[in-house]
Design an enzyme around this catalytic site. Sequence first.
Site, PDB file in Angstrom:
ATOM      1  N   ASP A  15       5.704   2.466   2.751  1.00 37.87           N
ATOM      2  CA  ASP A  15       4.710   1.417   2.805  1.00 37.87           C
ATOM      3  C   ASP A  15       3.911   1.657   4.185  1.00 37.87           C
ATOM      4  O   ASP A  15       4.583   1.642   5.387  1.00 37.87           O
ATOM      5  CB  ASP A  15       5.569  -0.124   3.060  1.00 37.87           C
ATOM      6  N   HIS A  16       2.856   1.932   3.860  1.00 38.44           N
ATOM      7  CA  HIS A  16       1.898   2.423   4.843  1.00 38.44           C
ATOM      8  C   HIS A  16       1.411   1.228   6.124  1.00 38.44           C
ATOM      9  O   HIS A  16       0.967   1.826   6.793  1.00 38.44           O
ATOM     10  CB  HIS A  16       0.303   2.766   4.209  1.00 38.44           C
ATOM     11  N   ARG A  17       1.724   0.026   5.696  1.00 36.14           N
ATOM     12  CA  ARG A  17       1.618  -0.881   6.731  1.00 36.14           C
ATOM     13  C   ARG A  17       2.518  -0.731   7.976  1.00 36.14           C
ATOM     14  O   ARG A  17       2.404  -1.344   9.112  1.00 36.14           O
ATOM     15  CB  ARG A  17       1.758  -2.399   6.185  1.00 36.14           C
ATOM     16  N   PRO A  67       0.852  -1.251  -0.067  1.00 37.49           N
ATOM     17  CA  PRO A  67      -0.009   0.013   0.178  1.00 37.49           C
ATOM     18  C   PRO A  67       0.850   1.232  -0.095  1.00 37.49           C
ATOM     19  O   PRO A  67       1.315   1.725   1.099  1.00 37.49           O
ATOM     20  CB  PRO A  67      -0.935  -0.185   1.200  1.00 37.49           C
ATOM     21  N   ILE A  76       4.868   2.355   8.050  1.00 40.08           N
ATOM     22  CA  ILE A  76       5.037   3.719   8.274  1.00 40.08           C
ATOM     23  C   ILE A  76       3.879   4.403   8.130  1.00 40.08           C
ATOM     24  O   ILE A  76       3.028   4.369   7.059  1.00 40.08           O
ATOM     25  CB  ILE A  76       6.189   4.151   7.231  1.00 40.08           C
TER      26      ILE A  76
END
Length: 419
Positions: free
Chosen positions: A389-391, A212, A393
Amino acid sequence: MLEIEIKIPNIGDFKEVEVIEVLVSEGQILKKNDPLITIESDKSSVEIPSNFDGKIKTLKTKVGDKVSEGDLILILENIDEVQEKVEKKPEIEKEIKKIQEIKPETQKISTDQNKVFNIPSASPKVRKFARELGVDINKVAGSERKGRVIESDVKSFVASKSNNLINNDNKSNEKIKQEYSHSEFGEVEIKDIPRVKKLSSKYLMNSWTNIPHVTNHDEADITELEQFRDSLKDTYTGEKKKITPLAFIIKAVSVSLKKFPNFNSSIDEIEDGKMTVKKYYHIGIAVDTPHGLMVPKLRNADNKNISLIGEELKKLSNECRNLKIDKKEFQGGSITITSLGGIGGTFFTPIINHPEVAILGVGKSEKKQVYVNGKFVTRIILPLSLSYDHRIIDGAEAARFNNDLKENLGKNFAYKLAI
């Protein structure tokens, strides 16, 4: 009824050895030398065979048991007596026919049980390799004798799973077919896609599909840094030293990584709640070559000065363009920097280089009028595009990382970067 006990034979000085595979099931007909179980010591794995023919009456061992010489594995019925029972009781055949006519659900369960007991064997080294990749060794088809699994089988299994994921994603999206061919509208030319681009395409697709992405755009004031860079001269000759701005950016990023370790991590085992935080600072550099984009790693950037980083940049770039770089140099990175500064453009959305969790895109610097201390002044501004990576950060952390990076590239830190 004649019963035969099958026990663990002499296995040397080993005791309490773990059973890692049970290769048979109760009711199964055995022949002499058929493998029964696999045991694994610290150094090797060994299959224990049967010494007799017969039908398994009772299985006394399961996966995970600790066994030593003389421990009971299973109990066999004499094969002759089993045959006599079948001859004396023809109704058994009728029962077998009934079983075969049972619902498909029952047959499926039976098939799944057989799969469980037909577990392939593999060496401890291969098992460890599979565990590190998160692969269930029991699901891998072995290519060696008796279905033994080797390292290449595990790699093939992982590759097939990756391709299936991509294919499934592609199938889920309806593919639009062109009603007319391109050539119907004019002259066309069919060319081969460069090999490097063909190889990188699946990795880019995997990253874009499974990670993501979020991109944080910002600008860094590098006026003092550029003035300092233009003033650099060789100590001995007095000639001006030409060091690319990218060398300063690499150094600044390595400093920021130490303050924000999440950016220097990988999350291959996110399902298990684990992340790998790297203690090294190997910065990936996107190099534009005639063969396609390559991303070698500049190792230990935190321990190198600006001059050395500049020299290594030239070396890595030349090796990529001449295809003389080892493939290992494309692995083991902390974060990647892709710079369009020499070409043009401002902001864009770079794709993260898996298994990294962030990538920094650098645009072309330009002079802008900036309002400082009550008046407009001309400053040199550098566009920054940080994809993450929004998972692992979040947006606030990404903004703080960019703020720290801007400070490292600004007037308060520009000179220290050269130390």
